[in-house]
Write an enzyme that holds these catalytic residues in place. Structure first.
Site, PDB file in Angstrom:
ATOM      1  N   ARG A  50       0.796  -1.227   0.000  1.00 13.36           N
ATOM      2  CA  ARG A  50       0.000   0.000   0.000  1.00 13.36           C
ATOM      3  C   ARG A  50       0.830   1.279   0.000  1.00 13.36           C
ATOM      4  O   ARG A  50       0.568   2.202  -0.769  1.00 13.36           O
ATOM      5  CB  ARG A  50      -0.922   0.052   1.233  1.00 13.36           C
ATOM      6  CG  ARG A  50      -2.195  -0.720   1.085  1.00 13.36           C
ATOM      7  CD  ARG A  50      -2.652  -1.223   2.415  1.00 13.36           C
ATOM      8  NE  ARG A  50      -1.756  -2.284   2.820  1.00 13.36           N
ATOM      9  CZ  ARG A  50      -1.906  -3.557   2.469  1.00 13.36           C
ATOM     10  NH1 ARG A  50      -2.947  -3.925   1.778  1.00 13.36           N
ATOM     11  NH2 ARG A  50      -1.026  -4.482   2.827  1.00 13.36           N
ATOM     12  N   THR A  51       1.809   1.327   0.891  1.00 13.59           N
ATOM     13  CA  THR A  51       2.504   2.611   1.042  1.00 13.59           C
ATOM     14  C   THR A  51       3.235   2.966  -0.252  1.00 13.59           C
ATOM     15  O   THR A  51       3.111   4.085  -0.766  1.00 13.59           O
ATOM     16  CB  THR A  51       3.473   2.561   2.237  1.00 13.59           C
ATOM     17  OG1 THR A  51       2.726   2.182   3.382  1.00 13.59           O
ATOM     18  CG2 THR A  51       4.109   3.920   2.485  1.00 13.59           C
ATOM     19  N   LYS A  79      25.195  -4.668  -2.217  1.00  8.52           N
ATOM     20  CA  LYS A  79      26.657  -4.720  -2.387  1.00  8.52           C
ATOM     21  C   LYS A  79      27.372  -4.088  -1.199  1.00  8.52           C
ATOM     22  O   LYS A  79      28.583  -3.939  -1.208  1.00  8.52           O
ATOM     23  CB  LYS A  79      27.070  -3.955  -3.651  1.00  8.52           C
ATOM     24  CG  LYS A  79      26.464  -4.468  -4.939  1.00  8.52           C
ATOM     25  CD  LYS A  79      26.956  -3.583  -6.092  1.00  8.52           C
ATOM     26  CE  LYS A  79      26.244  -3.899  -7.381  1.00  8.52           C
ATOM     27  NZ  LYS A  79      26.519  -2.861  -8.396  1.00  8.52           N
ATOM     28  N   ARG A 100      11.444   3.948   2.895  1.00  5.87           N
ATOM     29  CA  ARG A 100      11.096   2.959   3.930  1.00  5.87           C
ATOM     30  C   ARG A 100      12.352   2.154   4.233  1.00  5.87           C
ATOM     31  O   ARG A 100      13.039   1.698   3.315  1.00  5.87           O
ATOM     32  CB  ARG A 100       9.987   2.025   3.455  1.00  5.87           C
ATOM     33  CG  ARG A 100       9.795   0.863   4.426  1.00  5.87           C
ATOM     34  CD  ARG A 100       8.542   0.092   4.187  1.00  5.87           C
ATOM     35  NE  ARG A 100       7.372   0.857   4.595  1.00  5.87           N
ATOM     36  CZ  ARG A 100       6.141   0.341   4.663  1.00  5.87           C
ATOM     37  NH1 ARG A 100       5.930  -0.917   4.340  1.00  5.87           N
ATOM     38  NH2 ARG A 100       5.124   1.085   5.039  1.00  5.87           N
ATOM     39  N   HIS A 128       5.445   6.178  11.244  1.00  5.53           N
ATOM     40  CA  HIS A 128       4.865   6.026   9.898  1.00  5.53           C
ATOM     41  C   HIS A 128       3.872   7.180   9.734  1.00  5.53           C
ATOM     42  O   HIS A 128       2.663   6.993   9.767  1.00  5.53           O
ATOM     43  CB  HIS A 128       4.174   4.670   9.810  1.00  5.53           C
ATOM     44  CG  HIS A 128       3.839   4.218   8.417  1.00  5.53           C
ATOM     45  ND1 HIS A 128       3.953   5.026   7.308  1.00  5.53           N
ATOM     46  CD2 HIS A 128       3.404   3.017   7.968  1.00  5.53           C
ATOM     47  CE1 HIS A 128       3.571   4.327   6.237  1.00  5.53           C
ATOM     48  NE2 HIS A 128       3.243   3.109   6.620  1.00  5.53           N
TER      49      HIS A 128
HETATM   50  C1  NCD Z   1       2.139  -0.892   8.076  1.00  9.09           C
HETATM   51  C2  NCD Z   1       3.643  -0.713   8.160  1.00  9.09           C
HETATM   52  O1  NCD Z   1       4.361  -0.985   7.200  1.00  9.09           O
HETATM   53  O2  NCD Z   1       4.060  -0.248   9.220  1.00  9.09           O
HETATM   54  N1  NCD Z   1       1.702  -1.139   6.775  1.00  9.09           N
HETATM   55  C3  NCD Z   1       1.310  -0.074   6.033  1.00  9.09           C
HETATM   56  O3  NCD Z   1       2.104   0.768   5.706  1.00  9.09           O
HETATM   57  N2  NCD Z   1       0.005   0.032   5.750  1.00  9.09           N
HETATM   58  C4  NCD Z   1       1.589  -1.872   9.041  1.00  9.09           C
HETATM   59  C5  NCD Z   1       2.179  -3.239   9.085  1.00  9.09           C
HETATM   60  O4  NCD Z   1       3.050  -3.615   8.306  1.00  9.09           O
HETATM   61  O5  NCD Z   1       1.730  -3.997   9.942  1.00  9.09           O
END
Ligand code: NCD
Length: 293
Positions: A50-51, A79, A100, A128
């Protein structure tokens, strides 16, 4: 400007983002001039559906183009390149970097040396912020207010970064936040603890989270936590639940599929809102032209 933590934003900034997101949500299709000619880089060192894809969809909807990687094993991190070197290089290629990374604090480290805005799309068990923004957006849209809402956070509140960003944000906007942690997985902030039955009877929002298995170092603790805390339609109905169920997704075993058909289930709507909210974030950070051309 960067978006590392919502603590860096004023209430007015957050209101502005939610307002812009509302405008985008009305019709995501008519804003391609806003970031025309810009390049957004998604650098994902941890799995995501999703993100990453909602950021990329948001960038495309605003007329920007995307570069990036979804799997660090295909980047030079495999690497042995440091995060710092990767960011220095990517900042020369793109106008913003959505990052991320499994290390808490990675986005702040990247922001120290990047020439272009960094968006924290999850740093280990840290924060997040854009997920918290879209959660807030969803709650405000549904209830028409945040003041006075009772939001019960359920599940792995220790390692789950979404709830680390969400709890203080909700409190800032006048909501009451309680917790129903899985065993040993309480929120780092001293939120009042209630039972699942109490939450089902009284909360406006049950915000369910999965166990962050990838962050457990103790296999026995993981098994103990796994055997507890599962939300199904029976739990909701037993408490006469009148609120909504949210989940940042992905869900695993903590939220039964029989909740999907329950009138309270809002997690797929929540995910859809991610695009409009991330459009607002990218437009603000890249100083996009929000007015019509
Ligand atoms: C979350 C995350 O990556 O922190 N996912 C997301 O971005 N919707 C929640 C999760 O991974 O549990």
């Amino acid at each position: 400007m960067n978006l590392i933590s919502l603590d860096d934003l004023s209430d007015a900034d957050i209101e502005g983002l939610l307002e812009a997101a509302e405008g985008f949500a009305q019709d995501v299709r008519s804003h391609e001039h806003v970031l025309a000619g810009r390049i957004v880089c998604t650098a994902f060192f941890e799995p995501s559906t999703r993100t990453r894809l909602s950021f990329e969809a948001a960038a495309h909807r605003l007329g920007a183009r995307c570069i990036g990687f979804a799997d660090a094993s295909t980047s030079s991190a495999a690497k042995g390149e440091t995060l710092e070197d990767t960011i220095r290089v990517l900042a020369g290629y793109a106008d913003a970097i959505v990052l991320r990374h499994p290390a808490t604090g990675a986005a702040a480290r990247a922001a120290q040396l990047s020439q272009v805005p960094i968006v924290n799309a999850g740093d280990g068990a840290g924060e997040h912020p854009t997920q918290a923004l879209l959660d807030l957006f969803m709650m405000r849209r549904h209830f028409g207010r945040l003041e006075g809402l009772h939001v019960a956070l359920v599940g792995d509140l220790r390692y789950g970064r979404t709830v680390h960003s969400l709890a203080p944000l909700l409190q800032r906007f006048g909501a009451t936040v309680t917790q129903v942690p899985a065993p040993g997985l309480a929120h780092p902030e001293p939120l009042p603890e209630i039972s699942l039955a109490e939450a089902a009877a009284s909360a406006d929002v049950l915000y369910v989270t999965r166990l962050q298995e990838e962050r457990f170092t103790d296999a026995a603790a993981l098994t103990t936590a796994k055997n507890r805390l599962r939300i199904d339609a029976g739990v909701l109905d037993a408490g006469g639940f009148q609120g909504i169920v949210m989940h940042p997704l992905p869900r695993v075993d903590e939220l039964a599929a029989d909740v999907d058909g329950h009138p309270s289930a809002k997690y797929f709507d929540q995910a859809r809102n991610g695009v409009a909210v991330r459009m607002a974030v990218l437009a603000a950070l890249l100083d996009g032209r929000l007015e019509e051309p």
